[in-house]
Design a protein around this motif. Structure first.
Motif, short mmCIF file in Angstrom:
data_model
loop_
_atom_site.label_atom_id
_atom_site.label_comp_id
_atom_site.label_asym_id
_atom_site.label_seq_id
_atom_site.Cartn_x
_atom_site.Cartn_y
_atom_site.Cartn_z
N GLY A 78 0.78 -1.22 0.00
CA GLY A 78 0.00 0.00 0.00
C GLY A 78 0.81 1.27 0.00
N MET A 79 0.60 2.09 1.00
CA MET A 79 1.19 3.42 1.09
C MET A 79 2.71 3.37 1.08
SD MET A 79 0.05 6.31 3.85
CE MET A 79 -1.69 6.03 3.54
N ALA A 80 3.29 2.40 1.74
CA ALA A 80 4.75 2.29 1.79
C ALA A 80 5.34 2.04 0.41
CB ALA A 80 5.16 1.17 2.76
N ILE A 81 4.69 1.18 -0.37
CA ILE A 81 5.16 0.87 -1.71
C ILE A 81 5.03 2.09 -2.62
CG2 ILE A 81 4.80 -0.57 -3.75
CD1 ILE A 81 6.10 -2.01 -1.41
N ILE A 82 3.91 2.81 -2.51
CA ILE A 82 3.72 4.01 -3.32
C ILE A 82 4.80 5.04 -3.00
CG2 ILE A 82 2.16 5.95 -3.75
CD1 ILE A 82 -0.16 3.99 -3.16
N PHE A 83 5.08 5.21 -1.72
CA PHE A 83 6.15 6.13 -1.31
C PHE A 83 7.50 5.69 -1.86
CE2 PHE A 83 9.70 6.26 1.72
CZ PHE A 83 9.98 7.62 1.70
N ALA A 84 7.83 4.41 -1.72
CA ALA A 84 9.14 3.91 -2.14
C ALA A 84 9.33 4.08 -3.64
CB ALA A 84 9.29 2.45 -1.74
N GLU A 85 8.32 3.76 -4.43
CA GLU A 85 8.44 3.89 -5.88
C GLU A 85 8.57 5.35 -6.29
OE1 GLU A 85 8.79 1.45 -8.13
OE2 GLU A 85 8.91 0.12 -6.38
N GLY A 86 7.83 6.23 -5.66
CA GLY A 86 7.91 7.64 -5.99
C GLY A 86 9.26 8.23 -5.60
N PHE A 116 0.39 2.74 -7.44
CA PHE A 116 -0.98 2.84 -6.93
C PHE A 116 -1.90 1.85 -7.65
CE2 PHE A 116 -5.27 4.52 -7.31
CZ PHE A 116 -5.60 4.78 -5.98
N SER A 117 -1.75 1.74 -8.96
CA SER A 117 -2.60 0.82 -9.73
C SER A 117 -2.39 -0.62 -9.29
CB SER A 117 -2.29 0.97 -11.22
OG SER A 117 -2.60 2.27 -11.68
N LYS A 118 -1.14 -1.00 -9.03
CA LYS A 118 -0.85 -2.36 -8.58
C LYS A 118 -1.46 -2.63 -7.20
CE LYS A 118 3.43 -2.93 -11.22
NZ LYS A 118 4.90 -3.13 -11.16
N GLU A 119 -1.35 -1.65 -6.32
CA GLU A 119 -1.91 -1.82 -4.98
C GLU A 119 -3.44 -1.86 -5.03
OE1 GLU A 119 -0.07 -2.42 -2.21
OE2 GLU A 119 1.52 -2.52 -3.71
N ALA A 120 -4.03 -1.04 -5.90
CA ALA A 120 -5.48 -1.05 -6.06
C ALA A 120 -5.96 -2.39 -6.62
CB ALA A 120 -5.92 0.08 -6.98
N GLU A 121 -5.20 -2.93 -7.56
CA GLU A 121 -5.55 -4.23 -8.13
C GLU A 121 -5.51 -5.32 -7.07
OE1 GLU A 121 -4.07 -7.21 -11.77
OE2 GLU A 121 -3.08 -5.29 -11.42
#
Length: 229
Positions: A78-86, A116-121
């Protein structure tokens, strides 16, 4: 009607009705399995988001937070992955010599959108199964009922004594299919609506975090640009 009578009705039903009931029972088991699994997944995702968001706003150095997320990436979501990728894309573009703020933000935003798309999926996975069962189970049960009633009246036409007592057991067997269809569909509708609402709330929280994080990176990029000028 007690349990033994219900089981007896199912055992004496026609093969088609028995097949319909078996399918509906399988659907019911699938609904409860998916509902419990998704509930645990969303609960964990919400808890992880709360913990990460608190750590994010409390930290003074985003680089240290990024390294921490990468160290436990296999456990992160979730949020951690979005942060890390950004953050990774932002640093990569800076190291490549990209100085224009709009270019930095555009690249970072694209990376975060993909994450975000991957986490939403992942969060929305198997919700379609609940929707499918919720919409199809009553019709499958109705099919079993119609077939059972047809079978009951077919037997009635062959009987010498055409009485209600002769046709009632067959109709009862047929109606069991509709009851089991509703038994599968109603929890599916409730679970789908509940899980969809929780998923949308969590994704909205991810989006709000992403916007706040992009604002921080944009301020940093402007600060670096002004120092170079």
């Amino acid at each position: 009607m007690n349990d033994s009578n219900l089981i007896e009705l199912i055992l004496h039903a026609s093969p088609v009705v028995q097949a319909v009931i078996l399918i509906l029972l399988f659907m019911s088991v699938a609904v409860w399995s998916v509902a419990f699994a998704k509930s645990n997944q969303l609960r964990k995702a919400r808890r992880d988001a709360e913990i990460f968001e608190k750590n994010f706003w409390d930290t003074q150095e985003l680089t240290n937070l990024y390294h921490h997320v990468e160290a436990v990436r296999y456990q992160s979501q979730g949020m951690a992955i979005i942060f890390a990728e950004g953050f990774k894309e932002f640093v990569r573009l800076k190291n490549q010599g990209v100085q224009d703020v709009s270019d930095l933000m555009a690249g970072t935003q694209r990376a975060m959108k993909v994450a975000f798309s991957k986490e939403a999926e992942a969060l929305e996975e198997r919700l379609s199964m609940l929707a499918t069962i919720a919409s199809s189970a009553p019709y499958i049960g109705l099919f079993g009922t119609v077939w059972g009633v047809m079978h009951a009246f077919q037997g009635l036409s062959d009987a010498q004594n055409s009485t209600l007592a002769a046709v009632a057991p067959g109709i009862s067997e047929a109606l069991v299919a509709t009851a089991i269809g509703l038994f599968a569909a109603i929890p599916a509708v409730i679970a789908y609506n509940r899980m969809t609402t929780k998923t949308e709330n969590l994704l909205t929280r991810y989006e709000n975090f992403a916007e706040g994080f992009l604002s921080i990176l944009q301020r940093q990029a402007h600060t670096l640009e002004q120092k170079k000028d």
